[in-house]
Design a protein around this motif. Sequence first.
Motif, PDB file in Angstrom:
ATOM      1  N   TRP A   1       0.854  -1.193   0.000  1.00 42.46           N
ATOM      2  CA  TRP A   1       0.000   0.000   0.000  1.00 42.46           C
ATOM      3  C   TRP A   1       0.891   1.245   0.000  1.00 42.46           C
ATOM      4  CZ3 TRP A   1      -1.142  -4.200   3.330  1.00 42.46           C
ATOM      5  CH2 TRP A   1      -2.271  -4.935   2.967  1.00 42.46           C
TER       6      TRP A   1
ATOM      7  N   GLU B   1      -6.868  -6.235   6.831  1.00 42.29           N
ATOM      8  CA  GLU B   1      -8.292  -6.015   6.575  1.00 42.29           C
ATOM      9  C   GLU B   1      -8.629  -4.526   6.572  1.00 42.29           C
ATOM     10  OE1 GLU B   1     -12.643  -7.118   8.607  1.00 42.29           O
ATOM     11  OE2 GLU B   1     -10.768  -7.887   9.475  1.00 42.29           O
TER      12      GLU B   1
ATOM     13  N   LYS C   1      -7.227  -2.753   3.407  1.00 44.17           N
ATOM     14  CA  LYS C   1      -8.008  -3.063   2.202  1.00 44.17           C
ATOM     15  C   LYS C   1      -9.320  -2.281   2.190  1.00 44.17           C
ATOM     16  CE  LYS C   1      -6.207  -7.721   1.291  1.00 44.17           C
ATOM     17  NZ  LYS C   1      -6.543  -9.167   1.200  1.00 44.17           N
ATOM     18  N   ASN C   2      -9.975  -2.226   3.342  1.00 42.98           N
ATOM     19  CA  ASN C   2     -11.242  -1.481   3.411  1.00 42.98           C
ATOM     20  C   ASN C   2     -11.016   0.018   3.181  1.00 42.98           C
ATOM     21  OD1 ASN C   2     -12.654  -3.850   3.958  1.00 42.98           O
ATOM     22  ND2 ASN C   2     -12.535  -3.580   6.196  1.00 42.98           N
ATOM     23  N   HIS C   3      -9.959   0.562   3.754  1.00 43.50           N
ATOM     24  CA  HIS C   3      -9.679   1.994   3.588  1.00 43.50           C
ATOM     25  C   HIS C   3      -9.377   2.324   2.138  1.00 43.50           C
ATOM     26  CE1 HIS C   3      -8.297   6.019   4.723  1.00 43.50           C
ATOM     27  NE2 HIS C   3      -7.276   5.818   3.901  1.00 43.50           N
ATOM     28  N   GLU C   4      -8.719   1.412   1.464  1.00 45.33           N
ATOM     29  CA  GLU C   4      -8.326   1.651   0.077  1.00 45.33           C
ATOM     30  C   GLU C   4      -9.522   1.758  -0.849  1.00 45.33           C
ATOM     31  OE1 GLU C   4      -4.499   0.069  -2.423  1.00 45.33           O
ATOM     32  OE2 GLU C   4      -5.878  -1.438  -1.622  1.00 45.33           O
ATOM     33  N   GLU C   5     -10.658   1.164  -0.439  1.00 45.41           N
ATOM     34  CA  GLU C   5     -11.845   1.156  -1.287  1.00 45.41           C
ATOM     35  C   GLU C   5     -12.809   2.300  -0.976  1.00 45.41           C
ATOM     36  OE1 GLU C   5     -12.255  -0.805  -3.865  1.00 45.41           O
ATOM     37  OE2 GLU C   5     -10.305  -1.700  -3.417  1.00 45.41           O
ATOM     38  N   THR C   6     -12.510   3.097   0.044  1.00 47.39           N
ATOM     39  CA  THR C   6     -13.429   4.178   0.408  1.00 47.39           C
ATOM     40  C   THR C   6     -13.375   5.309  -0.609  1.00 47.39           C
ATOM     41  OG1 THR C   6     -11.743   5.216   1.805  1.00 47.39           O
ATOM     42  CG2 THR C   6     -13.246   3.645   2.868  1.00 47.39           C
ATOM     43  N   GLY C   7     -14.484   5.991  -0.749  1.00 47.26           N
ATOM     44  CA  GLY C   7     -14.567   7.070  -1.725  1.00 47.26           C
ATOM     45  C   GLY C   7     -13.715   8.267  -1.348  1.00 47.26           C
TER      46      GLY C   7
ATOM     47  N   HIS D   1     -10.980   8.297   0.303  1.00 46.65           N
ATOM     48  CA  HIS D   1      -9.555   7.998   0.089  1.00 46.65           C
ATOM     49  C   HIS D   1      -9.193   8.149  -1.394  1.00 46.65           C
ATOM     50  CE1 HIS D   1      -5.702   5.896   0.292  1.00 46.65           C
ATOM     51  NE2 HIS D   1      -6.123   5.153  -0.715  1.00 46.65           N
ATOM     52  N   LYS D   2     -10.061   7.633  -2.254  1.00 41.85           N
ATOM     53  CA  LYS D   2      -9.795   7.753  -3.692  1.00 41.85           C
ATOM     54  C   LYS D   2      -9.805   9.215  -4.143  1.00 41.85           C
ATOM     55  CE  LYS D   2     -11.725   3.195  -4.811  1.00 41.85           C
ATOM     56  NZ  LYS D   2     -12.786   2.465  -5.546  1.00 41.85           N
TER      57      LYS D   2
END
Length: 551
Positions: free
Chosen positions: A128, A176, A179-185, A187-188
């Motif tokens: 990451w 875990e 991975k969840n943080h990486e998919e948040t809006g 964060h993107k």
Amino acid sequence: MDKSSESSAKAKLEKFLFKKDTDIQNTESSKINSEKNQNIIDQSIITNCDSLKDGQDSPIQNFTSNYELKNTSSENDISFLLDNVKLNLQERLEFMNTIWTPDFSYNFPIKTVGKKHLKFQASWLLTWKWLSYSKIRNGAFCKYCVIFSQKEGGIGKQSLGMLCTKEFSNWKHAIEKFKNHEETGYHKTCIENYKVMSQKNYTPINMQINKAMAAELIENRKLVMPVIESVIFCGRQGLSLRGHNDSGPLVMEHEPIENDGNFRAVLRYGLRMNSMGNSDLQLIRERCKRNAQYISPKIQNEIVNICFCVLADETADVAGIEQFSICARYIYNNEIKEDFLNFVPVESTTGENLAHTLIKSLENFGINIQYLRGQGYDGAASMSGRFNGVQSIIKKQYKTAVYVHCSAHVLNLVICSSCEMACIRNAMGVIETVYNFMNTPKRQCVLQKKHESIRTFIDLQEAIVSSLEIMAGWVDKETSSKATQLLFSLSDTTFNVSLMVIDEVFKHSYILCKALQRDNIDLIEAMNLAEDLTNEVKQMRQNSDENTDQS
């Protein structure tokens, strides 16, 4: 992975992490540290290489080529951004390049959870790339969310905590959570914002706002400058500004039915002429807001009030030192004011030096020269010269500073030119000689008793003649001789006729001369007085015989 690949990766990381300067001495302590670091590298390489599948690139190669390891001090810890909320976005982006990042030799603190001993894994930094470790807080952060101070996000704009505003240190559920943080809006969004703002040609929001304000400022100046020029034009020509109906926006399409005043007429004409030269001044005027026209009577008066003129003259004092006298003419509380500012000694009387001295003096007084609208000097070449005079040099820098030749000085030049007639010139010379002769304490004592209520030469003439007759009998040959000569000149008929003519002309010109030196004199009044004097002189010429008989 074969042994050759493992050896290559190992050598590459060794070279990157433990590069030594050639001037460092190989002491025993450095050898011990090197052996410890060597063991750590060996174990890390073996662990990572065993986890690879055939055909995959070595993570060590990716890490050393794509991820820059920095072994800086804890002063550049990621938590610094959380503790310094006053840093602007540009400073945060610059700090991004100096964030402290642990290397493979760093021993992460161990956290005991039950029977397990857990700690942060350096390999997570490879997986990451947005991840950052805080040495001070012993926790992980998302550096992009920290940079953009992301404090709320998700559904309903919930308050964010771990990885954003607080350190994450629950290593058991780290993968875990990452991975969840990486998919948040949110964060993107932060990552996209960073990609845009890190571009070379990106302009920060504050600078974009400044550019928009600068563009608006330029347009507002284009809107106001024709207004100022129109007010100045009307003032110079002595034209009233107001009309019968001068309210509301300026009508450009057609001439108004009712007279809307000289100011609006001049402004309208100027904008139309500029539009014919592909100027955008009329377009700016047409699209401006109704409450931002800048043509109301209040604005006109404010424009008049903020403008000022400078009056200056160069002269020598009694010690022979060249000095520059500077005065300012302005309007305050609807009254014209003229204030003396300063005497400035000057070494050179060239136009360039005098202009520099004038500008510097005004700046020292804290006067904004951008509001300079007029220059009033005499007609000397160094002051009024078209190319190298003071007025020309100043007007190159301040276009609206219109030069006006001092009217009182012009009148003085006219009178001096009239005195070039031989009889008049000789009479003026005799008067000057009498003044210089009587300008001593001893000689003035003779005249003292008769001088209390006498102010002009004509009133003093009888007293002067009486005094000269007394001095003509003195033992002092030089004084008596000079007094006798002056008595002869004062008794000359030509002198007395010339003196009478000068007195008659000066009676009329004196009114105009004093009026031109008043603070509140305006152009119309000055022109009317000058015209009256011209008519009176013409009438005196026509009736010269009658005037002579009356005298």
